[in-house]
Design a protein around this motif. Structure first.
Motif, mmCIF file in Angstrom:
data_model
loop_
_atom_site.group_PDB
_atom_site.id
_atom_site.type_symbol
_atom_site.label_atom_id
_atom_site.label_comp_id
_atom_site.label_asym_id
_atom_site.label_seq_id
_atom_site.Cartn_x
_atom_site.Cartn_y
_atom_site.Cartn_z
ATOM 1 N N GLY A 5 -2.575 2.297 -9.902
ATOM 2 C CA GLY A 5 -2.880 4.139 -9.542
ATOM 3 C C GLY A 5 -2.766 4.319 -8.745
ATOM 4 N N GLU A 6 -2.764 6.448 -8.415
ATOM 5 C CA GLU A 6 -1.970 6.643 -6.921
ATOM 6 C C GLU A 6 -3.334 7.222 -6.354
ATOM 7 O OE1 GLU A 6 0.571 6.552 -5.678
ATOM 8 O OE2 GLU A 6 1.674 6.144 -7.380
ATOM 9 N N PRO A 7 -3.531 6.897 -4.808
ATOM 10 C CA PRO A 7 -4.764 7.904 -4.333
ATOM 11 C C PRO A 7 -5.093 9.447 -4.194
ATOM 12 C CG PRO A 7 -3.512 6.916 -2.408
ATOM 13 C CD PRO A 7 -2.002 7.032 -4.198
ATOM 14 N N ASP A 8 -3.973 9.701 -4.829
ATOM 15 C CA ASP A 8 -4.146 11.408 -5.731
ATOM 16 C C ASP A 8 -4.835 11.217 -7.596
ATOM 17 O OD1 ASP A 8 -3.898 13.978 -5.212
ATOM 18 O OD2 ASP A 8 -2.001 13.893 -6.545
ATOM 19 N N ASP A 9 -4.724 10.414 -7.892
ATOM 20 C CA ASP A 9 -6.103 9.786 -8.853
ATOM 21 C C ASP A 9 -7.434 9.535 -9.091
ATOM 22 O OD1 ASP A 9 -3.716 9.946 -10.627
ATOM 23 O OD2 ASP A 9 -3.521 7.722 -10.480
ATOM 24 N N VAL A 10 -7.827 9.289 -7.618
ATOM 25 C CA VAL A 10 -8.731 9.360 -6.972
ATOM 26 C C VAL A 10 -9.353 10.833 -6.480
ATOM 27 C CG1 VAL A 10 -10.816 8.148 -6.213
ATOM 28 C CG2 VAL A 10 -8.687 6.812 -7.127
ATOM 29 N N ALA A 11 -8.800 10.902 -5.794
ATOM 30 C CA ALA A 11 -8.715 12.565 -5.158
ATOM 31 C C ALA A 11 -9.353 13.588 -5.592
ATOM 32 C CB ALA A 11 -7.646 13.380 -3.776
ATOM 33 N N ARG A 12 -7.877 13.610 -7.044
ATOM 34 C CA ARG A 12 -8.225 14.538 -8.232
ATOM 35 C C ARG A 12 -9.756 14.583 -8.842
ATOM 36 N NH1 ARG A 12 -3.436 14.024 -9.411
ATOM 37 N NH2 ARG A 12 -3.480 12.543 -11.362
ATOM 38 N N ALA A 13 -10.675 13.073 -8.952
ATOM 39 C CA ALA A 13 -11.451 12.621 -9.831
ATOM 40 C C ALA A 13 -12.883 13.463 -8.573
ATOM 41 C CB ALA A 13 -12.165 11.214 -10.225
ATOM 42 N N LEU A 53 -17.543 7.792 -7.766
ATOM 43 C CA LEU A 53 -16.676 7.288 -8.035
ATOM 44 C C LEU A 53 -16.274 5.730 -7.991
ATOM 45 C CD1 LEU A 53 -14.170 9.802 -6.180
ATOM 46 C CD2 LEU A 53 -14.527 9.536 -8.752
ATOM 47 N N VAL A 54 -16.179 4.922 -9.528
ATOM 48 C CA VAL A 54 -15.113 3.515 -9.280
ATOM 49 C C VAL A 54 -13.748 3.690 -9.565
ATOM 50 C CG1 VAL A 54 -16.380 1.500 -10.124
ATOM 51 C CG2 VAL A 54 -17.737 3.579 -10.159
ATOM 52 N N PRO A 55 -13.067 3.547 -8.881
ATOM 53 C CA PRO A 55 -11.697 3.046 -8.530
ATOM 54 C C PRO A 55 -11.222 2.193 -8.658
ATOM 55 C CG PRO A 55 -12.053 4.363 -6.185
ATOM 56 C CD PRO A 55 -13.626 4.055 -7.011
ATOM 57 N N GLY A 56 -9.943 1.283 -9.540
ATOM 58 C CA GLY A 56 -9.568 0.334 -10.353
ATOM 59 C C GLY A 56 -8.489 0.006 -9.393
ATOM 60 N N GLY A 57 -7.020 -0.635 -9.120
ATOM 61 C CA GLY A 57 -6.304 -0.162 -8.540
ATOM 62 C C GLY A 57 -5.323 0.707 -7.988
ATOM 63 N N ILE A 58 -5.504 0.413 -6.610
ATOM 64 C CA ILE A 58 -5.124 1.826 -5.939
ATOM 65 C C ILE A 58 -3.524 1.306 -5.609
ATOM 66 C CG2 ILE A 58 -4.685 3.866 -4.961
ATOM 67 C CD1 ILE A 58 -6.910 3.594 -7.930
ATOM 68 N N LYS A 59 -2.707 2.103 -4.956
ATOM 69 C CA LYS A 59 -1.648 1.628 -4.450
ATOM 70 C C LYS A 59 -1.938 2.624 -3.043
ATOM 71 C CE LYS A 59 2.025 2.140 -7.640
ATOM 72 N NZ LYS A 59 2.736 2.285 -8.239
ATOM 73 N N THR A 60 -2.046 1.976 -2.211
ATOM 74 C CA THR A 60 -2.820 2.172 -0.619
ATOM 75 C C THR A 60 -1.543 1.674 0.471
ATOM 76 O OG1 THR A 60 -4.550 0.594 -0.467
ATOM 77 C CG2 THR A 60 -5.266 2.459 -2.355
ATOM 78 N N PRO A 61 -2.461 2.313 1.464
ATOM 79 C CA PRO A 61 -1.632 1.114 2.354
ATOM 80 C C PRO A 61 -2.174 -0.271 2.644
ATOM 81 C CG PRO A 61 -1.773 2.771 3.271
ATOM 82 C CD PRO A 61 -2.611 3.036 2.381
#
Length: 235
Positions: free
Chosen positions: A201-209, A159-167
């Motif tokens: 993106g949101e963490p859930d966007d990565v989680a679903r992938a 998985l290659v996430p981009g900008g994700i809103k995380t803590p």
């Protein structure tokens, strides 16, 4: 973990903060009614990874390597300690977790989802040389393992996430505001202006992938690099 819990499998969760992990496991059990086991391990320590795999039972079918840290540093400020910490968590832990999993399951095979970053593909923000190198290495590790083990019943994707809103990203932005670090704020503005999607993106966007790559739905995908970045790398 929540997406996998929702899908129904038994979960084996690893974190170095055992108290927080147990509280989260209790939440998952109450919400989804799934089986959850917790393991206390600091993945920056290779000896703890080996001991962890001696404890895990039964062996899982799916491994998601999603532990990671980032700490922006100017090139002139990089020291051995900070370099080692980032590489140990982001790179060595991925390699060693894969090693222990593959060695124990052998030709029975399994599924691995490694988490890299678009920073390992293209420099997105300033002062991220070590982080970018650590994540580029994750991409290389996945490709090499597919070459070596795909014919032995192993499915390995990244998985290659981009900008994700995380803590973590939120904390970095708040610290920049407090310190009046306009370089970080300018990077955020430039990133947003280039991003085709309307927001990060949101963490859930990565989680679903991650869930999709772990299921039989993606069985013929091997060695793929699945980008979850709102289109950032495409423009």
């Amino acid at each position: 973990a929540e997406r996998y819990a929702e899908a129904g499998p038994r979960l084996q969760l690893v974190d170095r903060d055992q108290k927080a992990l147990e509280a989260f496991a209790k939440k998952l059990k109450g919400t989804y009614g799934c089986e959850v086991e917790t393991y206390d391990a600091d993945l920056s320590e290779s000896t703890e990874i080996v001991e962890l795999w001696k404890e895990i039972s039964p062996l899982p079918d799916i491994l998601v390597n999603n532990a990671g840290i980032f700490s922006p540093q100017n090139l002139t400020d990089i020291k051995d300690a900070s370099f080692d910490k980032t590489i140990n968590v982001n790179t060595r832990a991925v390699l060693y977790m894969c090693r222990e999993f593959i060695e124990r399951k052998g030709d029975r095979g399994g599924t691995i989802v490694n988490v890299a970053s678009i920073e390992g593909v293209k420099a997105m923000t300033y002062n991220m040389a070590v982080y970018g190198a650590s994540k580029a290495a994750v991409l290389a590790i996945s490709r090499a393992l597919v070459k070596d083990y795909a014919n032995k019943n192993w499915k390995i994707n990244t998985l290659v996430p981009g900008g994700i809103k995380t803590p973590g990203t939120t904390k970095m932005a708040m610290n920049a505001i407090k310190k009046l670090d306009f370089s970080v704020l300018l990077t955020g503005v430039k990133f947003s202006s280039r991003l085709p999607a309307k927001s990060m993106g949101e963490p859930d966007d990565v989680a679903r992938a991650a869930l999709w790559l772990g299921t039989p739905i993606s069985d013929y995908m091997n060695g793929s690099e699945v980008v979850v970045d709102g289109g950032f790398l495409s423009v």
